[in-house]
Design an enzyme around this catalytic site. Structure first.
Site, PDB file in Angstrom:
ATOM      1  N   HIS A 101       0.838  -1.202   0.000  1.00 52.53           N
ATOM      2  CA  HIS A 101       0.000   0.000   0.000  1.00 52.53           C
ATOM      3  C   HIS A 101       0.869   1.248   0.000  1.00 52.53           C
ATOM      4  O   HIS A 101       1.959   1.268   0.588  1.00 52.53           O
ATOM      5  CB  HIS A 101      -0.989   0.013   1.173  1.00 52.53           C
ATOM      6  CG  HIS A 101      -0.381   0.054   2.541  1.00 52.53           C
ATOM      7  ND1 HIS A 101      -0.066   1.230   3.193  1.00 52.53           N
ATOM      8  CD2 HIS A 101      -0.053  -0.941   3.405  1.00 52.53           C
ATOM      9  CE1 HIS A 101       0.428   0.960   4.378  1.00 52.53           C
ATOM     10  NE2 HIS A 101       0.459  -0.349   4.544  1.00 52.53           N
ATOM     11  N   ASP A 103      -0.402   4.433   0.814  1.00 51.83           N
ATOM     12  CA  ASP A 103      -0.820   5.448   1.784  1.00 51.83           C
ATOM     13  C   ASP A 103      -0.056   5.242   3.088  1.00 51.83           C
ATOM     14  O   ASP A 103       0.487   4.157   3.346  1.00 51.83           O
ATOM     15  CB  ASP A 103      -2.327   5.387   2.023  1.00 51.83           C
ATOM     16  CG  ASP A 103      -2.764   4.111   2.718  1.00 51.83           C
ATOM     17  OD1 ASP A 103      -2.412   3.023   2.210  1.00 51.83           O
ATOM     18  OD2 ASP A 103      -3.447   4.188   3.752  1.00 51.83           O
ATOM     19  N   ASP A 134       6.642   1.393   6.285  1.00 56.63           N
ATOM     20  CA  ASP A 134       5.236   0.974   6.186  1.00 56.63           C
ATOM     21  C   ASP A 134       4.461   1.957   5.316  1.00 56.63           C
ATOM     22  O   ASP A 134       3.988   2.968   5.806  1.00 56.63           O
ATOM     23  CB  ASP A 134       4.658   0.907   7.597  1.00 56.63           C
ATOM     24  CG  ASP A 134       3.222   0.421   7.650  1.00 56.63           C
ATOM     25  OD1 ASP A 134       2.775  -0.194   6.670  1.00 56.63           O
ATOM     26  OD2 ASP A 134       2.555   0.671   8.668  1.00 56.63           O
ATOM     27  N   GLU A 169      -5.009   1.604   3.043  1.00 56.91           N
ATOM     28  CA  GLU A 169      -4.855   0.566   4.057  1.00 56.91           C
ATOM     29  C   GLU A 169      -4.832   1.157   5.457  1.00 56.91           C
ATOM     30  O   GLU A 169      -5.404   0.600   6.391  1.00 56.91           O
ATOM     31  CB  GLU A 169      -3.572  -0.223   3.795  1.00 56.91           C
ATOM     32  CG  GLU A 169      -3.468  -1.522   4.596  1.00 56.91           C
ATOM     33  CD  GLU A 169      -2.874  -1.341   5.984  1.00 56.91           C
ATOM     34  OE1 GLU A 169      -3.026  -2.244   6.838  1.00 56.91           O
ATOM     35  OE2 GLU A 169      -2.258  -0.269   6.244  1.00 56.91           O
ATOM     36  N   GLU A 170      -4.179   2.308   5.618  1.00 55.30           N
ATOM     37  CA  GLU A 170      -4.100   2.932   6.930  1.00 55.30           C
ATOM     38  C   GLU A 170      -5.425   3.572   7.342  1.00 55.30           C
ATOM     39  O   GLU A 170      -5.579   3.980   8.498  1.00 55.30           O
ATOM     40  CB  GLU A 170      -2.983   3.978   6.962  1.00 55.30           C
ATOM     41  CG  GLU A 170      -1.595   3.454   6.609  1.00 55.30           C
ATOM     42  CD  GLU A 170      -1.018   2.521   7.658  1.00 55.30           C
ATOM     43  OE1 GLU A 170      -1.745   2.139   8.593  1.00 55.30           O
ATOM     44  OE2 GLU A 170       0.165   2.167   7.535  1.00 55.30           O
ATOM     45  N   HIS A 434       4.122   3.568  12.285  1.00 56.74           N
ATOM     46  CA  HIS A 434       3.046   4.345  12.904  1.00 56.74           C
ATOM     47  C   HIS A 434       3.561   5.310  13.977  1.00 56.74           C
ATOM     48  O   HIS A 434       2.764   6.055  14.539  1.00 56.74           O
ATOM     49  CB  HIS A 434       1.969   3.462  13.529  1.00 56.74           C
ATOM     50  CG  HIS A 434       1.182   2.656  12.538  1.00 56.74           C
ATOM     51  ND1 HIS A 434      -0.104   2.222  12.788  1.00 56.74           N
ATOM     52  CD2 HIS A 434       1.478   2.215  11.300  1.00 56.74           C
ATOM     53  CE1 HIS A 434      -0.542   1.541  11.750  1.00 56.74           C
ATOM     54  NE2 HIS A 434       0.407   1.513  10.827  1.00 56.74           N
TER      55      HIS A 434
END
Length: 464
Positions: A101, A103, A134, A169-170, A434
């Protein structure tokens, strides 16, 4: 089938040669703040999708590459732009679907970053920036592995390849299932590589074979029709915060383990993992004890957990001598592999209703459920990826569970029940996905690219 050594050697050499360009391209992607949440500039997500599509178009390898969206079920909206690329298999070769992903999470408090979150910065063998690990590194692992295969074997390979680079996805993958349905024929594959997980450490590759599910919801606790004076009525009238604190405390036992009847645990062995390692990787200071019971990895991989991730109540700055009529909290649970998220949510709801103090009124809303995942490790694709891991990293791989959740994998299983799903990744325990100072270990990325390129070579040598 035993691959020709000359092909493997050529792919391995090509994988090393493509790394400088791949890291430069990763830096370009990191500079795009592609946060899919509505409060952020959505043109950046579209910009990111176009940049990713350009990388796959420039390979001159696919029959088609496009940016596409899908409807969000139950709404009049469409999801964020994703990249879809396809190349048909030939001569009985399998098709592999590559997922990642583009995003990213919001940066959060930029004062906590040692360098600007959207300015890629190399320090001590790591690339820092939001999305550096990520999951824009996952995107670039796919691009770089394909570049290596093309350089070593040419564009005229027989392997079928589909690519799905998601853009939300996030933000909950709200249109993921619809996107799969809309593009089922294009995405159908014999094996699916999901490059969105982590490794055992920066030197040791891991295949994720289990994921916990998730059950997230908002709970409102109400005890009064209106606010009242705490001096006049305190001691006789329960305020919402009192009821909330007492209610939430029933979710755990004295060890901090989940105490909700009906939430199950999975009985499975885990590798050795010390408390010292936990403290180093999680930032747990001396003097603060771990919670739960049993082997530490079992607590994180195979047992349920419950976390309060948000609360709406009177702020410290606005505190007054008032009995608050209601309080809202966000409860985020991780569900043991093998138990459905719906069943776990029902157990929590029943528990909270049964333990509501003083007759407090409970309201449940914003429910978000995602099932866990267990891999069948007996398939040929698992054997191929383990071999590729060992050759690419130079050490045998480890099968791991992950305490976090990737709910969309359940959608992949439903849509493509015959596909073998390989959950891989480029992160290590110090990547801080994150969090402020997210980073990618550069040597891990090099090994991950080599391993994926070798996996693609194995698949191209296989008939199905």
């Amino acid at each position: 089938m035993t691959p020709e050594p000359s092909r493997r050697d050529a792919v391995r050499a090509a994988a090393a040669s493509v790394i400088p360009a791949a890291l430069a391209d990763l830096g370009t992607l990191v500079r795009i703040p592609s946060v899919a949440w509505p409060a952020f500039d959505q043109t950046q997500v579209a910009r990111s999708a176009e940049a990713v599509a350009a990388l796959f178009r420039d390979l001159d390898f696919f029959d088609r590459v496009e940016v596409a969206t899908a409807a969000i079920p139950g709404t009049d909206e469409h999801g964020q732009p994703a990249v879809l690329a396809t190349r048909a298999a030939r001569n009985g070769r399998p098709t592999v679907l590559l997922y990642a992903h583009h995003d990213v999470q919001p940066a959060g408090d930029e004062a906590l970053w040692d360098s600007p979150p959207f300015e890629p910065t190399v320090r001590d063998g790591r690339l820092y920036g939001r999305g550096a690990a990520d999951d824009k590194a996952g995107v670039m692992a796919h691009v770089a592995a394909l570049r290596a295969v093309i350089e070593a074997l040419g564009r005229d390979v027989d392997l079928g390849v589909a690519v799905f680079i998601e853009g939300e996805e996030e933000y909950g993958s709200r249109s993921f299932g619809q996107f799969l349905s809309d593009n089922a024929d294009a995405l159908r594959a014999d094996a699916i590589v999901v490059a969105d997980s982590g490794n055992w450490d920066e030197r040791t590759p891991a295949l994720t074979v289990s994921l916990r599910g998730n059950a997230r919801f908002t709970l409102r606790v109400r005890t009064l029709d209106h606010a009242s004076h705490s001096g006049m009525f305190g001691g006789a009238v329960p305020d919402a915060m009192l009821a909330t604190v007492k209610l939430l405390s029933t979710l755990w036992d004295d060890d901090g383990a989940v105490a909700v009847a009906g939430m199950t645990a999975r009985d499975a062995a885990t590798p050795d993992y010390s408390e010292q390692t936990l403290r180093a990787e999680a930032g747990l200071p001396d003097g603060v004890s771990p919670i739960g019971r049993g082997p530490i990895l079992s607590r994180m991989w195979n047992q349920p957990s419950i976390t309060i991730t948000g609360i709406d109540a009177t702020s410290v700055a606005a505190a007054s001598n008032t009995l608050a009529p209601e309080t809202s909290v966000v409860i985020s649970a991780r569900v043991a592999p093998g138990q459905s998220a719906q069943e776990a949510y029902a157990a929590m709801q029943a528990h909270l209703r049964a333990h509501a103090p003083f007759g407090a009124e409970l309201t449940f809303s914003d429910v978000d459920l995602g099932d866990g995942f267990l891999v069948d490790t007996g398939g040929w694709a698992v054997a191929d990826v383990r071999t590729a891991f060992e050759e690419g990293y130079g050490v045998p791989s480890v099968d791991v569970g992950v305490g976090g959740s990737i709910p969309f994998i359940a959608d992949l299983v439903r849509q493509f029940p015959g596909a073998q799903i390989l959950v891989t990744g480029v992160e290590d325990p110090h990547s801080r996905a994150h969090s402020p100072n997210e980073s990618l270990h550069l040597d891990t990325f090099r090994h991950a690219v080599a391993a994926e390129a070798l996996l693609l070579e194995s698949l191209d040598a296989r008939t199905v």
